[in-house]
Design an enzyme around this catalytic site. Structure first.
Site, PDB file in Angstrom:
ATOM      1  N   ASP A  26       0.876  -1.166   0.000  1.00  0.00           N
ATOM      2  CA  ASP A  26       0.000   0.000   0.000  1.00  0.00           C
ATOM      3  C   ASP A  26       0.919   1.225   0.000  1.00  0.00           C
ATOM      4  O   ASP A  26       2.152   1.087  -0.080  1.00  0.00           O
ATOM      5  CB  ASP A  26      -0.940  -0.033   1.214  1.00  0.00           C
ATOM      6  CG  ASP A  26      -2.240   0.697   0.951  1.00  0.00           C
ATOM      7  OD1 ASP A  26      -2.347   1.424  -0.054  1.00  0.00           O
ATOM      8  OD2 ASP A  26      -3.169   0.551   1.767  1.00  0.00           O
ATOM      9  N   GLU A  30       0.211   4.510   1.932  1.00  0.00           N
ATOM     10  CA  GLU A  30       0.173   5.472   3.041  1.00  0.00           C
ATOM     11  C   GLU A  30       1.261   5.204   4.076  1.00  0.00           C
ATOM     12  O   GLU A  30       1.664   6.116   4.809  1.00  0.00           O
ATOM     13  CB  GLU A  30      -1.214   5.453   3.692  1.00  0.00           C
ATOM     14  CG  GLU A  30      -2.325   6.026   2.811  1.00  0.00           C
ATOM     15  CD  GLU A  30      -2.901   5.042   1.800  1.00  0.00           C
ATOM     16  OE1 GLU A  30      -2.369   3.913   1.685  1.00  0.00           O
ATOM     17  OE2 GLU A  30      -3.872   5.411   1.115  1.00  0.00           O
ATOM     18  N   HIS A  53      -2.413  -0.024  -3.883  1.00  0.00           N
ATOM     19  CA  HIS A  53      -2.925   1.326  -3.611  1.00  0.00           C
ATOM     20  C   HIS A  53      -3.687   1.868  -4.821  1.00  0.00           C
ATOM     21  O   HIS A  53      -3.266   1.673  -5.963  1.00  0.00           O
ATOM     22  CB  HIS A  53      -1.763   2.265  -3.271  1.00  0.00           C
ATOM     23  CG  HIS A  53      -2.185   3.701  -3.088  1.00  0.00           C
ATOM     24  ND1 HIS A  53      -2.922   4.120  -2.006  1.00  0.00           N
ATOM     25  CD2 HIS A  53      -1.975   4.805  -3.853  1.00  0.00           C
ATOM     26  CE1 HIS A  53      -3.150   5.424  -2.114  1.00  0.00           C
ATOM     27  NE2 HIS A  53      -2.599   5.864  -3.226  1.00  0.00           N
ATOM     28  N   HIS A  77      -1.059   0.978   6.551  1.00  0.00           N
ATOM     29  CA  HIS A  77      -1.463   2.080   7.431  1.00  0.00           C
ATOM     30  C   HIS A  77      -2.436   1.590   8.498  1.00  0.00           C
ATOM     31  O   HIS A  77      -3.001   0.498   8.382  1.00  0.00           O
ATOM     32  CB  HIS A  77      -2.113   3.196   6.607  1.00  0.00           C
ATOM     33  CG  HIS A  77      -3.208   2.688   5.720  1.00  0.00           C
ATOM     34  ND1 HIS A  77      -4.492   2.469   6.183  1.00  0.00           N
ATOM     35  CD2 HIS A  77      -3.201   2.317   4.410  1.00  0.00           C
ATOM     36  CE1 HIS A  77      -5.227   2.000   5.184  1.00  0.00           C
ATOM     37  NE2 HIS A  77      -4.468   1.882   4.097  1.00  0.00           N
ATOM     38  N   HIS A  79      -7.295   4.890   7.550  1.00  0.00           N
ATOM     39  CA  HIS A  79      -8.598   4.615   6.950  1.00  0.00           C
ATOM     40  C   HIS A  79      -8.690   3.100   6.767  1.00  0.00           C
ATOM     41  O   HIS A  79      -7.697   2.391   6.954  1.00  0.00           O
ATOM     42  CB  HIS A  79      -8.774   5.329   5.593  1.00  0.00           C
ATOM     43  CG  HIS A  79      -7.876   4.823   4.514  1.00  0.00           C
ATOM     44  ND1 HIS A  79      -6.535   5.138   4.445  1.00  0.00           N
ATOM     45  CD2 HIS A  79      -8.105   3.985   3.478  1.00  0.00           C
ATOM     46  CE1 HIS A  79      -5.992   4.537   3.405  1.00  0.00           C
ATOM     47  NE2 HIS A  79      -6.915   3.820   2.801  1.00  0.00           N
ATOM     48  N   GLU A 131      -7.324  -2.759   6.958  1.00  0.00           N
ATOM     49  CA  GLU A 131      -6.996  -3.541   5.757  1.00  0.00           C
ATOM     50  C   GLU A 131      -6.075  -4.709   6.107  1.00  0.00           C
ATOM     51  O   GLU A 131      -6.168  -5.787   5.507  1.00  0.00           O
ATOM     52  CB  GLU A 131      -6.346  -2.627   4.719  1.00  0.00           C
ATOM     53  CG  GLU A 131      -7.338  -1.625   4.154  1.00  0.00           C
ATOM     54  CD  GLU A 131      -6.699  -0.435   3.463  1.00  0.00           C
ATOM     55  OE1 GLU A 131      -5.579  -0.575   2.938  1.00  0.00           O
ATOM     56  OE2 GLU A 131      -7.317   0.637   3.448  1.00  0.00           O
TER      57      GLU A 131
HETATM   58 ZN   LIG Z   1      -4.895   1.217   2.161  1.00  0.00          ZN
END
Ligand SMILES: [Zn+2]
Length: 274
Positions: free
Chosen positions: A8, A10, A60, A105, A117, A135
Site C-alpha cells: 500500500d 500510506e 494502492h 497504514h 482509513h 486492511e
Molecule cells: Zn490502504
C-alpha cells in the site's frame, strides 16, 4: 519458498499527506519512486533470507503505482487491481509460504496513524466477527483462508502495533512515528530501507525455524460489519442482497473468508456509487 508482498502507499517512507499518494498531485511521482524503493528493500531481504520466488501486488488506488522499470528483476508484479479477484492480495493461493505487508497504514478512526482509513474514506469502523480491523486484518484473513501467515509489516508505529495485536509477533519495520493523521517523525530512506530489509530477512528466518506467527484463520460463519460515514452511503450499501442495516452499519454473513472478502468489496463499492 515463495512470498507475496502486498503493498500500500500510506505507510511508505516519508508519506504524511494525501498529496503524496494521490496520482493527480505532482508530489505523487516522488513517493511512487520511494514506494518502489521500500518494496525493493523487502524483495532484497526476502532473497537474502533464501526465498526462491517473490510476487508483488500493488494495492494502492488503482494498483499502478510501483515503477516497474525500477523493480528488482527477481520479482514479478501484479499491477492494476481494480478488476482483479483479490485486490490488494491478488495472486494469493495456498502455494505461498508467507506474506509481507509493505507501506500499510492504521485502521480508520485511529489516533496517531498517518492517513488512517479502512479501504475507503467512506468507511469508519470495520468489524470482522467481533474484531475491529483495518486492511491488515481483511488481507491477513484472506491469506489465512489459504493457510498462509503474514510474517512482516512496514508502516508507521500504529499500523505495526495494530497488526501485531491481531496477528501476533510478526516482524515490523517502523519507518515513521506518527503524531497525528498528517504529521510524523520520518526516517530518511537510507535508514527505513535498511529496517525493511532486516525485518524481511528475520521474517524468512522465523518461517524456516517455525517461529513465524500462524495463519490468521477466521472461524465460519464470518460476519463483516461496515460503518459508513453518512446515511446515503448506508442506503446504497444496504442494497446488497442478504445484508442487514442498523443505523449506518451494514452487516453481511459469509461461509468462508474468500466469499466474505468479495462481499466486503461489493458493499464498499456500492457505498461509493452516486
Ligand atoms: Zn490502504
Amino acid at each position: 519458498m515463495k512470498i507475496l508482498i502486498s503493498c500500500d502507499m500510506e505507510g511508505i517512507t516519508g508519506v504524511t499527506s494525501w498529496d503524496h499518494v494521490d496520482p493527480s498531485h505532482a508530489e505523487y511521482q516522488r513517493f511512487r519512486h520511494l514506494m518502489t524503493c521500500d518494496v525493493n528493500s523487502a524483495i532484497d531481504g526476502a532473497f537474502a533470507g533464501g526465498v526462491d520466488e517473490v510476487l508483488v501486488t500493488d494495492g494502492h488506488w488503482n494498483g499502478s503505482n510501483i515503477l516497474i522499470e525500477e523493480l528488482d528483476k527477481r520479482a514479478k508484479l501484479n499491477s492494476g487491481i481494480g478488476t482483479s479477484q483479490y485486490s490488494m492480495m491478488q495472486g494469493i493461493d495456498d502455494s505461498f509460504d508467507g506474506v509481507f505487508f509493505i507501506g500499510y497504514h492504521a485502521r480508520a478512526c485511529s489516533e496517531n496513524g498517518i492517513l488512517d482509513h479502512t479501504w475507503s474514506t467512506n468507511l469508519n469502523n470495520v468489524w470482522l466477527n467481533d474484531n475491529l480491523i483495518g486492511e491488515y486484518g481483511l488481507n491477513a484473513a484472506l491469506a489465512g483462508f489459504f493457510g498462509v501467515p503474514v510474517v512482516m509489516i512496514s508502516g508507521d508505529q500504529t499500523a505495526c502495533r495494530q497488526t501485531r495485536e491481531l496477528l501476533g509477533d510478526l516482524e515490523i519495520a517502523e519507518v515513521k512515528y506518527a503524531s497525528g493523521r498528517h504529521s510524523a517523525l520520518c526516517l530518511p530512506p537510507a535508514e527505513s530501507q535498511l529496517l525493511i530489509r532486516n525485518a524481511s530477512i528475520k521474517a524468512i528466518g522465523n518461517l524456516r525455524k517455525g517461529l513465524a506467527p500462524k495463519p490468521y484463520v477466521v472461524q465460519s460463519p464470518i460476519q463483516i460489519t461496515i460503518e459508513l460515514i453518512s446515511s446515503d452511503m448506508a442506503d446504497r450499501a444496504g442494497r446488497l442482497p442478504g445484508s442487514q442495516r442498523v443505523g449506518n452499519k451494514i452487516s453481511f454473513a459469509s461461509q468462508d473468508m474468500a466469499t466474505a472478502y468479495k462481499t466486503f468489496r461489493a458493499a464498499a463499492g456500492l457505498a461509493s456509487l452516486s
